[in-house]
Design a protein around this motif. Structure first.
Motif, PDB file in Angstrom:
ATOM      1  N   ALA A 275       3.413   8.796  -4.736  1.00 13.63           N
ATOM      2  CA  ALA A 275       2.507   8.238  -3.732  1.00 13.63           C
ATOM      3  C   ALA A 275       1.292   7.581  -4.374  1.00 13.63           C
ATOM      4  CB  ALA A 275       2.065   9.345  -2.765  1.00 13.63           C
ATOM      5  N   GLU A 276       0.773   8.184  -5.440  1.00  8.12           N
ATOM      6  CA  GLU A 276      -0.378   7.584  -6.124  1.00  8.12           C
ATOM      7  C   GLU A 276      -0.021   6.201  -6.665  1.00  8.12           C
ATOM      8  OE1 GLU A 276      -1.267  10.538  -9.004  1.00  8.12           O
ATOM      9  OE2 GLU A 276      -2.632  11.671  -7.689  1.00  8.12           O
ATOM     10  N   LEU A 277       1.178   6.068  -7.216  1.00  7.14           N
ATOM     11  CA  LEU A 277       1.611   4.779  -7.750  1.00  7.14           C
ATOM     12  C   LEU A 277       1.782   3.753  -6.630  1.00  7.14           C
ATOM     13  CD1 LEU A 277       4.330   5.992 -10.299  1.00  7.14           C
ATOM     14  CD2 LEU A 277       2.068   5.078 -10.857  1.00  7.14           C
ATOM     15  N   PHE A 278       2.538   4.133  -5.604  1.00  5.84           N
ATOM     16  CA  PHE A 278       2.910   3.169  -4.573  1.00  5.84           C
ATOM     17  C   PHE A 278       1.762   2.880  -3.614  1.00  5.84           C
ATOM     18  CE2 PHE A 278       4.500   2.230  -0.323  1.00  5.84           C
ATOM     19  CZ  PHE A 278       5.284   1.111  -0.579  1.00  5.84           C
ATOM     20  N   ALA A 279       1.133   3.931  -3.059  1.00  7.85           N
ATOM     21  CA  ALA A 279       0.148   3.737  -1.993  1.00  7.85           C
ATOM     22  C   ALA A 279      -1.080   2.979  -2.472  1.00  7.85           C
ATOM     23  CB  ALA A 279      -0.264   5.093  -1.411  1.00  7.85           C
ATOM     24  N   ASN A 280      -1.529   3.258  -3.671  1.00 11.32           N
ATOM     25  CA  ASN A 280      -2.716   2.562  -4.165  1.00 11.32           C
ATOM     26  C   ASN A 280      -2.445   1.076  -4.383  1.00 11.32           C
ATOM     27  OD1 ASN A 280      -5.074   4.431  -4.624  1.00 11.32           O
ATOM     28  ND2 ASN A 280      -3.457   5.604  -5.629  1.00 11.32           N
ATOM     29  N   ASP A 281      -1.285   0.742  -4.961  1.00 11.34           N
ATOM     30  CA  ASP A 281      -0.943  -0.676  -5.140  1.00 11.34           C
ATOM     31  C   ASP A 281      -0.787  -1.367  -3.790  1.00 11.34           C
ATOM     32  OD1 ASP A 281      -0.958  -0.183  -7.818  1.00 11.34           O
ATOM     33  OD2 ASP A 281       0.996  -1.071  -8.220  1.00 11.34           O
ATOM     34  N   LEU A 282      -0.160  -0.665  -2.837  1.00 10.79           N
ATOM     35  CA  LEU A 282       0.052  -1.259  -1.522  1.00 10.79           C
ATOM     36  C   LEU A 282      -1.279  -1.504  -0.823  1.00 10.79           C
ATOM     37  CD1 LEU A 282       1.898  -2.141   0.790  1.00 10.79           C
ATOM     38  CD2 LEU A 282       2.024   0.265   1.511  1.00 10.79           C
ATOM     39  N   TYR A 283      -2.165  -0.531  -0.851  1.00 18.52           N
ATOM     40  CA  TYR A 283      -3.484  -0.694  -0.226  1.00 18.52           C
ATOM     41  C   TYR A 283      -4.231  -1.879  -0.841  1.00 18.52           C
ATOM     42  CZ  TYR A 283      -8.238   0.337   1.332  1.00 18.52           C
ATOM     43  OH  TYR A 283      -9.497   0.242   1.887  1.00 18.52           O
ATOM     44  N   THR A 287      -5.279  -5.331   1.263  1.00 16.01           N
ATOM     45  CA  THR A 287      -6.690  -5.622   1.523  1.00 16.01           C
ATOM     46  C   THR A 287      -7.209  -6.827   0.753  1.00 16.01           C
ATOM     47  OG1 THR A 287      -7.290  -3.976  -0.166  1.00 16.01           O
ATOM     48  CG2 THR A 287      -7.262  -3.245   2.138  1.00 16.01           C
ATOM     49  N   SER A 288      -6.542  -7.203  -0.319  1.00 18.64           N
ATOM     50  CA  SER A 288      -7.047  -8.317  -1.135  1.00 18.64           C
ATOM     51  C   SER A 288      -6.289  -9.620  -0.895  1.00 18.64           C
ATOM     52  CB  SER A 288      -6.955  -7.964  -2.625  1.00 18.64           C
ATOM     53  OG  SER A 288      -5.597  -7.787  -3.017  1.00 18.64           O
ATOM     54  N   SER A 289      -5.108  -9.543  -0.297  1.00 23.90           N
ATOM     55  CA  SER A 289      -4.276 -10.744  -0.142  1.00 23.90           C
ATOM     56  C   SER A 289      -4.652 -11.573   1.067  1.00 23.90           C
ATOM     57  CB  SER A 289      -2.807 -10.344  -0.022  1.00 23.90           C
ATOM     58  OG  SER A 289      -2.598  -9.593   1.186  1.00 23.90           O
ATOM     59  N   PHE A 318      -7.864   1.094  10.914  1.00 22.77           N
ATOM     60  CA  PHE A 318      -6.862   1.531  11.889  1.00 22.77           C
ATOM     61  C   PHE A 318      -5.528   0.823  11.660  1.00 22.77           C
ATOM     62  CE2 PHE A 318      -4.611   1.001  15.890  1.00 22.77           C
ATOM     63  CZ  PHE A 318      -4.495   2.323  16.321  1.00 22.77           C
ATOM     64  N   ILE A 319      -5.588  -0.475  11.385  1.00 23.10           N
ATOM     65  CA  ILE A 319      -4.363  -1.237  11.123  1.00 23.10           C
ATOM     66  C   ILE A 319      -3.639  -0.674   9.906  1.00 23.10           C
ATOM     67  CG2 ILE A 319      -3.458  -3.491  10.405  1.00 23.10           C
ATOM     68  CD1 ILE A 319      -5.649  -4.777  12.090  1.00 23.10           C
ATOM     69  N   LEU A 320      -4.387  -0.336   8.868  1.00 28.85           N
ATOM     70  CA  LEU A 320      -3.777   0.210   7.647  1.00 28.85           C
ATOM     71  C   LEU A 320      -3.119   1.565   7.890  1.00 28.85           C
ATOM     72  CD1 LEU A 320      -6.573  -0.826   5.128  1.00 28.85           C
ATOM     73  CD2 LEU A 320      -4.202  -1.674   5.142  1.00 28.85           C
ATOM     74  N   TRP A 321      -3.676   2.349   8.809  1.00 30.72           N
ATOM     75  CA  TRP A 321      -3.065   3.641   9.150  1.00 30.72           C
ATOM     76  C   TRP A 321      -1.631   3.436   9.663  1.00 30.72           C
ATOM     77  CZ3 TRP A 321      -3.718   8.814   8.870  1.00 30.72           C
ATOM     78  CH2 TRP A 321      -4.947   9.298   8.420  1.00 30.72           C
ATOM     79  N   SER A 322      -1.380   2.313  10.319  1.00 32.98           N
ATOM     80  CA  SER A 322      -0.033   2.041  10.817  1.00 32.98           C
ATOM     81  C   SER A 322       0.819   1.304   9.794  1.00 32.98           C
ATOM     82  CB  SER A 322      -0.110   1.223  12.110  1.00 32.98           C
ATOM     83  OG  SER A 322      -0.724   1.961  13.140  1.00 32.98           O
ATOM     84  N   LEU A 323       0.256   0.305   9.133  1.00 36.69           N
ATOM     85  CA  LEU A 323       1.042  -0.531   8.228  1.00 36.69           C
ATOM     86  C   LEU A 323       1.496   0.204   6.982  1.00 36.69           C
ATOM     87  CD1 LEU A 323      -0.779  -4.012   8.304  1.00 36.69           C
ATOM     88  CD2 LEU A 323       1.212  -3.244   9.622  1.00 36.69           C
ATOM     89  N   ILE A 324       0.639   1.038   6.401  1.00 34.49           N
ATOM     90  CA  ILE A 324       0.984   1.680   5.122  1.00 34.49           C
ATOM     91  C   ILE A 324       2.206   2.600   5.260  1.00 34.49           C
ATOM     92  CG2 ILE A 324       0.162   3.384   3.444  1.00 34.49           C
ATOM     93  CD1 ILE A 324      -2.560   1.895   3.572  1.00 34.49           C
ATOM     94  N   CYS A 526       1.519   9.518   0.810  1.00 40.13           N
ATOM     95  CA  CYS A 526       0.834   8.218   0.697  1.00 40.13           C
ATOM     96  C   CYS A 526      -0.493   8.240   1.459  1.00 40.13           C
ATOM     97  CB  CYS A 526       1.732   7.106   1.244  1.00 40.13           C
ATOM     98  SG  CYS A 526       3.115   6.667   0.157  1.00 40.13           S
ATOM     99  N   ILE A 527      -0.468   8.797   2.662  1.00 41.90           N
ATOM    100  CA  ILE A 527      -1.699   8.888   3.461  1.00 41.90           C
ATOM    101  C   ILE A 527      -2.723   9.785   2.770  1.00 41.90           C
ATOM    102  CG2 ILE A 527      -2.659   9.755   5.626  1.00 41.90           C
ATOM    103  CD1 ILE A 527       0.003   8.929   6.965  1.00 41.90           C
ATOM    104  N   VAL A 528      -2.268  10.958   2.308  1.00 44.90           N
ATOM    105  CA  VAL A 528      -3.176  11.920   1.674  1.00 44.90           C
ATOM    106  C   VAL A 528      -3.791  11.328   0.401  1.00 44.90           C
ATOM    107  CG1 VAL A 528      -3.297  14.158   0.498  1.00 44.90           C
ATOM    108  CG2 VAL A 528      -2.055  13.947   2.662  1.00 44.90           C
ATOM    109  N   ALA A 529      -2.979  10.616  -0.389  1.00 44.78           N
ATOM    110  CA  ALA A 529      -3.497  10.021  -1.631  1.00 44.78           C
ATOM    111  C   ALA A 529      -4.631   9.050  -1.331  1.00 44.78           C
ATOM    112  CB  ALA A 529      -2.365   9.309  -2.369  1.00 44.78           C
ATOM    113  N   LEU A 530      -4.479   8.235  -0.288  1.00 48.72           N
ATOM    114  CA  LEU A 530      -5.512   7.245   0.047  1.00 48.72           C
ATOM    115  C   LEU A 530      -6.718   7.883   0.720  1.00 48.72           C
ATOM    116  CD1 LEU A 530      -3.201   4.361   1.296  1.00 48.72           C
ATOM    117  CD2 LEU A 530      -4.394   4.535  -0.906  1.00 48.72           C
ATOM    118  N   LEU A 531      -6.526   8.975   1.449  1.00 49.28           N
ATOM    119  CA  LEU A 531      -7.669   9.701   2.007  1.00 49.28           C
ATOM    120  C   LEU A 531      -8.466  10.365   0.894  1.00 49.28           C
ATOM    121  CD1 LEU A 531      -6.145  11.418   5.185  1.00 49.28           C
ATOM    122  CD2 LEU A 531      -7.923   9.674   5.171  1.00 49.28           C
ATOM    123  N   ASN A 532      -7.759  10.934  -0.083  1.00 51.27           N
ATOM    124  CA  ASN A 532      -8.436  11.654  -1.163  1.00 51.27           C
ATOM    125  C   ASN A 532      -9.274  10.732  -2.047  1.00 51.27           C
ATOM    126  OD1 ASN A 532      -7.397  14.100  -0.331  1.00 51.27           O
ATOM    127  ND2 ASN A 532      -5.728  14.129  -1.825  1.00 51.27           N
TER     128      ASN A 532
END
Length: 555
Positions: A275-283, A287-289, A318-324, A526-532
């Motif tokens: 999750a750390e690998l995937f979720a961080n790259d996805l976020y 957000t940057s694209s 809120f959108i990211l909570w659904s898309l990720i 994935c959610i927990v990694a991005l919250l942390n």
């Protein structure tokens, strides 16, 4: 009682008492000794009693007590009493007092009757308890008279064997298990799993045959309950595919996970790293694209009042909570191992369900790491829809919706999609607006006057193009880390398969194909990694009902 009255009563019963003893003793001499003992005990007792309501009941109670002592004194255990003799007591239970030593024998015999087959129980009860003729029993059961006689003979042997046996002590008898979690993958059907597993009995029946097939009687022994109750539950569980029958034995037909602390720690570490690998790259890419500004990503989630002239600005968090979680679940399907299909391992159930059921049993004494991620109030992904659109949703500890157990999720999702399309071309009835608002899917402004000014507070992907762009981002990231994902997965998958019974390995292999895809644990991590790490923020209270909900094109 006066002596002459006691003598009169005893004289009246001398003949019947001797007949009683003669029928139960091996010789006339033994019968004489037993009848004398009965007479002596009864006479002595009568001299001290003035409140006897029934002389017959009193005499035969003394007779049965004396008979029991006679067998014991003759070095015969209570279990050695013939079935025919005890059956007479069963046919007249009023003749036995709680203090009667025979009472324990009768209670044991009654429990042993429950271990007979269903047909044998009917015959034994009809013959011994209801005093019915064998010919009448045969007629009522529509079987030959010879079959009735044979079953009575076999039942006596079974009862004698049961009376002579000290049934084994089972751990489940004293420490029944309870599923910590259970759920399904696939179509629910008309019956919820709660209808089958709300009772501890049904859960323990399945648990005790998770590795080895057993008969109803063996299951009853393990659980310490009457086979009558087990038999009924087993029939239902087998009918709906939760148990598989082979001959007279049953074995569980779904995976019951019983992980160790070591396995759960391995699982937690694997998901945490992936999750750390995937979720961080996805976020970072989302957000940057600039893709979140695409007009085909529609969301008007807001805590502010709705403007009568402008749509409210979407809340990116809120959108990211659904898309990720959606992208994590649905991207990179071409990278999946799909050797085993759903149809190969799913069960078709009589209520129209077509699914894979699974459950977990976790020890209360298990010690897990402080950073272990628990799956609280999690359900999903859930999706449903029509030819053109579908609704994709997750319930979690961060959402504030009614329990899935209390909702008809497929009906709710279909209705939401229908109302979304009606709003495009027609007015929506006030009751339907109220229904959507209650669920947090829309926010309204003003009173109803044929239409509301409303804002859709769920994420809506308006085109196939935007859906494919989002999934392509996830696929690129999964391709980037594919080798590392496989390295993380392999030792965990091997350990899991070693813990699963041989007849269920294929089901587990199918489930393992979804690791790092539509896999609830991966989405949760994935959610927990991005919250942390502070990238994803906690939703506001007003956002929780509509959280992690997307409507998107269905192809």
């Amino acid at each position: 009682m006066k002596r002459q009255d006691a003598e009169k009563i005893i004289t009246e019963y001398l003949g019947p008492i001797f007949g009683f003893a003669l029928k139960r003793c091996k010789s006339v001499q033994d019968a004489e000794d037993l009848s004398q003992e009965i007479v002596l005990r009864a006479f002595r007792a009568l001299l001290f009693k003035d409140d006897i309501d029934s002389h017959a009941k009193f005499i035969w109670t003394v007779a049965h007590n004396t008979l029991n002592n006679y067998y014991r004194d003759s070095a015969k255990s209570v279990i050695g009493v013939s079935i025919d003799e005890v059956a007479e007591l069963l046919a007249d239970p009023d003749s036995v007092c709680d203090s009667d030593d025979n009472a324990d024998t009768i209670r044991k015999l009654q429990s042993e009757i429950a271990y007979l087959s269903k047909l044998q129980r009917k015959i034994v009860v009809a013959y011994y308890f209801e005093n019915r003729k064998q010919a009448d029993i045969a007629k009522d059961l529509n079987i030959p008279l010879g079959t009735v006689k044979w079953h009575l003979f076999e039942a006596k042997k079974e009862l004698k064997r049961g009376m002579d046996t000290m049934r084994k002590t089972s751990e489940l008898k004293f420490n029944p298990i309870k599923f910590n979690y259970y759920g399904i993958n696939g179509n629910v059907g008309k019956k919820s799993p709660d209808e089958f597993f709300r009772s501890t009995l049904s859960q323990n029946i399945c648990y005790c045959v998770r590795n080895t097939a057993k008969t109803v009687h063996e299951i009853a022994d393990d659980l310490g309950v009457s086979p009558v109750y087990v038999e009924t539950e087993v029939e239902i569980l087998e009918e709906y595919g939760f148990l598989k029958q082979t001959g007279e034995k049953y074995i569980v037909n779904f995976v019951i996970n019983e992980p160790t602390a070591e396995l759960l720690t391995m699982q937690n570490d694997m998901y945490k790293r992936a999750a750390e690998l995937f979720a961080n790259d996805l976020y970072d890419e989302l957000t940057s694209s600039g893709i979140l500004d695409d007009p085909d990503i529609r969301c008007e989630q807001t805590d502010a009042p709705i403007s009568l002239t402008e749509s409210p600005k979407a809340d990116r968090n809120f959108i990211l909570w659904s898309l990720i979680p959606y992208i994590a679940a649905c991207s990179g399907e071409k990278l999946m191992d799909k050797r085993i299909s759903f149809e190969e391992v799913a069960t078709i159930r009589p209520d129209g369900a077509h699914n894979i059921f699974h459950a977990s049993v976790v020890s209360d004494e298990m010690i897990l790491p402080d950073d272990y991620v628990y799956m609280n109030n999690w359900c999903g992904p859930m999706w449903n829809g029509g030819d053109h659109q579908m609704m994709w949703q997750i319930d979690s500890e961060w959402s504030n919706r009614a329990s899935v157990k209390d909702r008809d999720v497929p009906e709710e999702q279909e209705r939401t999609i229908t109302l979304l399309n009606w709003e495009k071309y027609n007015s929506v009835a006030k009751r339907d607006y109220a229904w959507l608002a209650e669920r947090g899917y829309i926010k309204t402004n003003g009173d109803y006057d044929g239409h509301f000014k409303s804002a859709w507070q769920i994420v809506i992907l308006s085109s196939k193009e935007i859906k494919n762009k989002l999934l392509a981002i996830g696929e690129r990231i999964k391709e980037k880390y594919q080798a590392e994902f496989e390295s993380l997965k392999k030792p965990y998958a091997n350990a899991v398969l070693e813990s699963v019974p041989a007849h269920l390995k294929k089901i587990k292999e199918y489930e393992l194909q979804f690791l790092f895809h539509s896999d609830g644990w991966f989405l949760l991590h994935c959610i927990v990694a991005l919250l942390n790490n502070g990238k994803l923020k906690q939703p506001t209270e007003g956002q929780r009902k509509a959280l992690t909900t997307i409507i998107l094109p269905n192809s």
